[in-house]
Design a protein around this motif. Structure first.
Motif, PDB file in Angstrom:
ATOM      1  N   MET A  74      41.847 -16.289   7.144  1.00 21.93           N
ATOM      2  CA  MET A  74      42.846 -15.975   6.111  1.00 21.93           C
ATOM      3  C   MET A  74      44.083 -15.309   6.717  1.00 21.93           C
ATOM      4  N   SER A  75      44.042 -14.968   8.006  1.00 18.96           N
ATOM      5  CA  SER A  75      45.122 -14.188   8.599  1.00 18.96           C
ATOM      6  C   SER A  75      46.464 -14.914   8.553  1.00 18.96           C
ATOM      7  N   ASN A  76      46.439 -16.272   8.495  1.00 14.49           N
ATOM      8  CA  ASN A  76      47.676 -17.024   8.460  1.00 14.49           C
ATOM      9  C   ASN A  76      48.200 -17.238   7.046  1.00 14.49           C
ATOM     10  N   ASN A  77      47.459 -16.799   6.050  1.00 13.38           N
ATOM     11  CA  ASN A  77      47.881 -16.950   4.661  1.00 13.38           C
ATOM     12  C   ASN A  77      48.468 -15.640   4.147  1.00 13.38           C
ATOM     13  N   PRO A  78      49.416 -15.722   3.231  1.00 12.72           N
ATOM     14  CA  PRO A  78      50.079 -14.495   2.769  1.00 12.72           C
ATOM     15  C   PRO A  78      49.242 -13.650   1.831  1.00 12.72           C
ATOM     16  N   ILE A  79      48.363 -14.264   1.071  1.00 13.99           N
ATOM     17  CA  ILE A  79      47.658 -13.521   0.039  1.00 13.99           C
ATOM     18  C   ILE A  79      46.232 -14.047  -0.115  1.00 13.99           C
ATOM     19  N   TYR A  80      45.468 -13.379  -0.929  1.00 13.46           N
ATOM     20  CA  TYR A  80      44.091 -13.745  -1.214  1.00 13.46           C
ATOM     21  C   TYR A  80      43.997 -14.262  -2.642  1.00 13.46           C
ATOM     22  N   ARG A  81      42.910 -14.982  -2.940  1.00 16.05           N
ATOM     23  CA  ARG A  81      42.751 -15.559  -4.275  1.00 16.05           C
ATOM     24  C   ARG A  81      42.763 -14.482  -5.350  1.00 16.05           C
ATOM     25  N   ALA A  82      42.160 -13.336  -5.061  1.00 14.75           N
ATOM     26  CA  ALA A  82      42.172 -12.186  -5.974  1.00 14.75           C
ATOM     27  C   ALA A  82      43.074 -11.117  -5.372  1.00 14.75           C
ATOM     28  N   ASP A  83      44.148 -10.806  -6.059  1.00 15.39           N
ATOM     29  CA  ASP A  83      45.127  -9.894  -5.472  1.00 15.39           C
ATOM     30  C   ASP A  83      45.628  -8.922  -6.539  1.00 15.39           C
ATOM     31  N   HIS A  84      46.551  -8.075  -6.156  1.00 16.83           N
ATOM     32  CA  HIS A  84      47.153  -7.097  -7.069  1.00 16.83           C
ATOM     33  C   HIS A  84      48.572  -6.853  -6.616  1.00 16.83           C
ATOM     34  N   VAL A  85      49.345  -6.155  -7.428  1.00 18.54           N
ATOM     35  CA  VAL A  85      50.775  -6.013  -7.164  1.00 18.54           C
ATOM     36  C   VAL A  85      51.101  -4.747  -6.371  1.00 18.54           C
ATOM     37  N   GLY A  86      50.218  -3.759  -6.377  1.00 20.76           N
ATOM     38  CA  GLY A  86      50.425  -2.655  -5.441  1.00 20.76           C
ATOM     39  C   GLY A  86      50.336  -1.246  -5.968  1.00 20.76           C
ATOM     40  N   SER A  87      50.848  -0.986  -7.171  1.00 20.75           N
ATOM     41  CA  SER A  87      50.825   0.393  -7.669  1.00 20.75           C
ATOM     42  C   SER A  87      49.595   0.633  -8.536  1.00 20.75           C
ATOM     43  N   PHE A  88      49.087   1.864  -8.473  1.00 25.82           N
ATOM     44  CA  PHE A  88      47.911   2.258  -9.254  1.00 25.82           C
ATOM     45  C   PHE A  88      48.195   3.572  -9.977  1.00 25.82           C
ATOM     46  N   LEU A  89      47.415   3.816 -11.020  1.00 29.26           N
ATOM     47  CA  LEU A  89      47.551   5.055 -11.781  1.00 29.26           C
ATOM     48  C   LEU A  89      47.325   6.264 -10.878  1.00 29.26           C
ATOM     49  N   ARG A  90      48.216   7.238 -10.958  1.00 31.66           N
ATOM     50  CA  ARG A  90      48.054   8.473 -10.184  1.00 31.66           C
ATOM     51  C   ARG A  90      46.959   9.333 -10.809  1.00 31.66           C
ATOM     52  N   PRO A  91      46.102   9.946  -9.987  1.00 28.20           N
ATOM     53  CA  PRO A  91      45.138  10.900 -10.545  1.00 28.20           C
ATOM     54  C   PRO A  91      45.853  12.122 -11.091  1.00 28.20           C
ATOM     55  N   ASP A  92      45.247  12.765 -12.051  1.00 29.15           N
ATOM     56  CA  ASP A  92      45.891  13.911 -12.705  1.00 29.15           C
ATOM     57  C   ASP A  92      46.287  15.000 -11.719  1.00 29.15           C
ATOM     58  N   TYR A  93      45.428  15.243 -10.718  1.00 29.57           N
ATOM     59  CA  TYR A  93      45.751  16.345  -9.803  1.00 29.57           C
ATOM     60  C   TYR A  93      46.986  16.030  -8.957  1.00 29.57           C
ATOM     61  N   LEU A  94      47.255  14.749  -8.715  1.00 27.82           N
ATOM     62  CA  LEU A  94      48.468  14.382  -7.985  1.00 27.82           C
ATOM     63  C   LEU A  94      49.695  14.541  -8.876  1.00 27.82           C
ATOM     64  N   ILE A  95      49.574  14.157 -10.118  1.00 28.39           N
ATOM     65  CA  ILE A  95      50.675  14.329 -11.071  1.00 28.39           C
ATOM     66  C   ILE A  95      51.033  15.805 -11.203  1.00 28.39           C
ATOM     67  N   GLN A  96      50.013  16.642 -11.312  1.00 27.87           N
ATOM     68  CA  GLN A  96      50.249  18.088 -11.436  1.00 27.87           C
ATOM     69  C   GLN A  96      50.869  18.661 -10.169  1.00 27.87           C
ATOM     70  N   ALA A  97      50.441  18.176  -9.018  1.00 33.21           N
ATOM     71  CA  ALA A  97      50.982  18.666  -7.750  1.00 33.21           C
ATOM     72  C   ALA A  97      52.470  18.344  -7.633  1.00 33.21           C
ATOM     73  N   ARG A  98      52.873  17.165  -8.090  1.00 28.74           N
ATOM     74  CA  ARG A  98      54.290  16.810  -8.016  1.00 28.74           C
ATOM     75  C   ARG A  98      55.120  17.691  -8.954  1.00 28.74           C
ATOM     76  N   ILE A  99      54.552  18.006 -10.119  1.00 23.63           N
ATOM     77  CA  ILE A  99      55.230  18.929 -11.039  1.00 23.63           C
ATOM     78  C   ILE A  99      55.401  20.297 -10.380  1.00 23.63           C
ATOM     79  N   GLN A 100      54.344  20.773  -9.740  1.00 18.15           N
ATOM     80  CA  GLN A 100      54.404  22.060  -9.047  1.00 18.15           C
ATOM     81  C   GLN A 100      55.431  22.040  -7.918  1.00 18.15           C
ATOM     82  N   PHE A 101      55.476  20.930  -7.201  1.00 16.04           N
ATOM     83  CA  PHE A 101      56.436  20.817  -6.098  1.00 16.04           C
ATOM     84  C   PHE A 101      57.866  20.855  -6.630  1.00 16.04           C
ATOM     85  N   ASN A 102      58.123  20.150  -7.709  1.00 18.48           N
ATOM     86  CA  ASN A 102      59.465  20.131  -8.291  1.00 18.48           C
ATOM     87  C   ASN A 102      59.882  21.498  -8.815  1.00 18.48           C
TER      88      ASN A 102
END
Length: 392
Positions: free
Chosen positions: A1-29
């Motif tokens: 598969m190394s010569n192919n760009p993608i796999y039959r089952a794929d995704h677009v890239g972004s995922f839901l942030r866990p709550d503790y990461l969301i809170q950490a960014r608020i704290q950082f700001n």
């Protein structure tokens, strides 16, 4: 598969942030934690995400865009000659408005020493046999469009009176970024590009780059004329410009670097911005853009039918975004299979793949579904891919 760009089952890239990461960014700001504290929390969240991606059977891993606030602006802010700026109004989606932020020029653009290089370096440690690490960045056309937002236009034209110079510098900045991230081992880049998805909607098809009738005085030669600073407001000439800048940015990329692109019509807190099928821009996007595969929104009637896929040139592949990342409700398995078969009437089945229609969190706010529902969507993509193609 190394010569192919993608796999039959794929995704677009972004995922839901866990709550503790969301809170950490608020704290950082709020300056309650340091940049190093935030980085360590991001590292933890990304490590956990990669474990979940692998457990879900995905062959492609990303960092979920966990270090970003936006799918596109953070990359733009990382380029030299660009700053984060506030606006009076944000992007308009169906029934909601985003945070009012943008990327504005401070000087000439260049791409060396981009912070995303180090972001990818962290992700690299999780590569193993059969696992590809992908980075997602906004397409050059998306950056050009941002610089011509009404609030940015005066600044952009003050620094770049000639649009051809701006196009050239954007292309060179992307070439520099691609060279640097390739040098540390990256072999898979996805260019996210909403410009095409917006152009098919008559409300947005001049994309802010074209001038009004009152301003329009000359027609630009989109291949480098030095005689004018404006372009036609024709959709076709705008499409010509966008395919030109995207191709110029990747023209010097190494042959073994997989370059793909994702197109949708807006994805913010489960809302959308535009409607319209691909036909008006298919000959440009599908026929002439020099990528290896297209990740295309097809989960609702807003994306039109599959007939424009006949314009996909060469042996390029199409990843059908038939599973919505906007809603928690799981799609009917047989309905999705039937739609894949329908698409295969226009492009051979062996050149088709399956994914979610967009990311689950194009911005840090995320879409209106739970993490459990998110992984159920990924599981459904995997299941259907195995039924249709016998493999993921």
């Amino acid at each position: 598969m190394s010569n192919n760009p993608i796999y039959r089952a794929d995704h677009v890239g972004s995922f839901l942030r866990p709550d503790y990461l969301i809170q950490a960014r608020i704290q950082f700001n709020k300056k309650e934690i340091s940049e190093q504290d935030l980085k360590e929390i991001e590292n933890k969240a990304i490590s956990e995400l990669v474990t979940k991606q692998k457990a879900a059977g995905l062959n492609v891993i990303t960092d979920g865009e966990f270090r970003r606030s936006w799918w596109h602006l953070d990359f733009m802010w990382g380029l030299n000659g660009v700053e984060k700026a506030d606006l009076k109004e944000g992007y308009k989606f169906q029934g909601v408005e985003s945070r009012p932020e943008t990327a504005r020029l401070t000087g000439k653009i260049s791409g060396e020493n981009h912070p995303f290089i180090e972001h990818y370096r962290f992700l690299q440690q999780f590569i193993e046999n059969g696992i590809v690490a992908r980075i997602t960045i906004p397409a050059p056309a998306q950056f050009l469009k941002e610089l011509y937002r009404p609030e940015n236009k005066v600044t952009t034209q003050a620094i770049y009176p000639l649009q051809s110079d701006l196009v050239n510098d954007i292309a060179k900045a992307y070439q520099t970024f691609i060279d640097e991230i390739y040098a540390i081992g990256c072999r898979n880049i996805q260019l996210d590009d909403c410009t095409w998805g917006m152009m098919v909607d008559s409300r947005y098809n001049n994309a802010g780059v074209a001038h009004s009738d009152q301003e329009h005085t000359h027609q630009c030669n989109c291949h480098g004329s030095e005689n004018t600073t404006v372009i036609s407001k024709s959709l076709h000439e705008l499409a010509e410009l966008f395919v030109e800048i995207n191709n110029a940015a990747i023209a010097k990329a190494p042959q073994d670097l997989i370059l793909t692109t994702h197109v949708c019509r807006g994805n913010y807190r489960s809302t959308w911005a535009a409607s319209g099928g691909y036909q008006p821009i298919a000959s440009y996007l599908f026929g002439r853009e020099n990528v290896r595969a297209y990740y295309l929104e097809f989960d609702t009637e807003r994306a039109g039918d599959f007939s424009p896929l006949t314009e996909v040139s060469g042996d390029k592949q199409v990843v059908l975004g038939l599973i919505s990342s906007k809603i928690g409700e799981l799609e009917d398995e047989q309905t999705v299979i039937n739609r894949i078969k329908e698409a295969s009437q226009f492009l051979p089945l062996e050149r088709l793949c399956l994914s979610t229609q967009c990311g689950f969190a194009s911005t840090e706010e995320g879409n209106a579904l739970t993490e459990e529902q998110q992984w159920a969507k990924i599981a459904l993509v995997n299941k259907i891919a195995k039924i249709v193609w016998g493999t993921n």
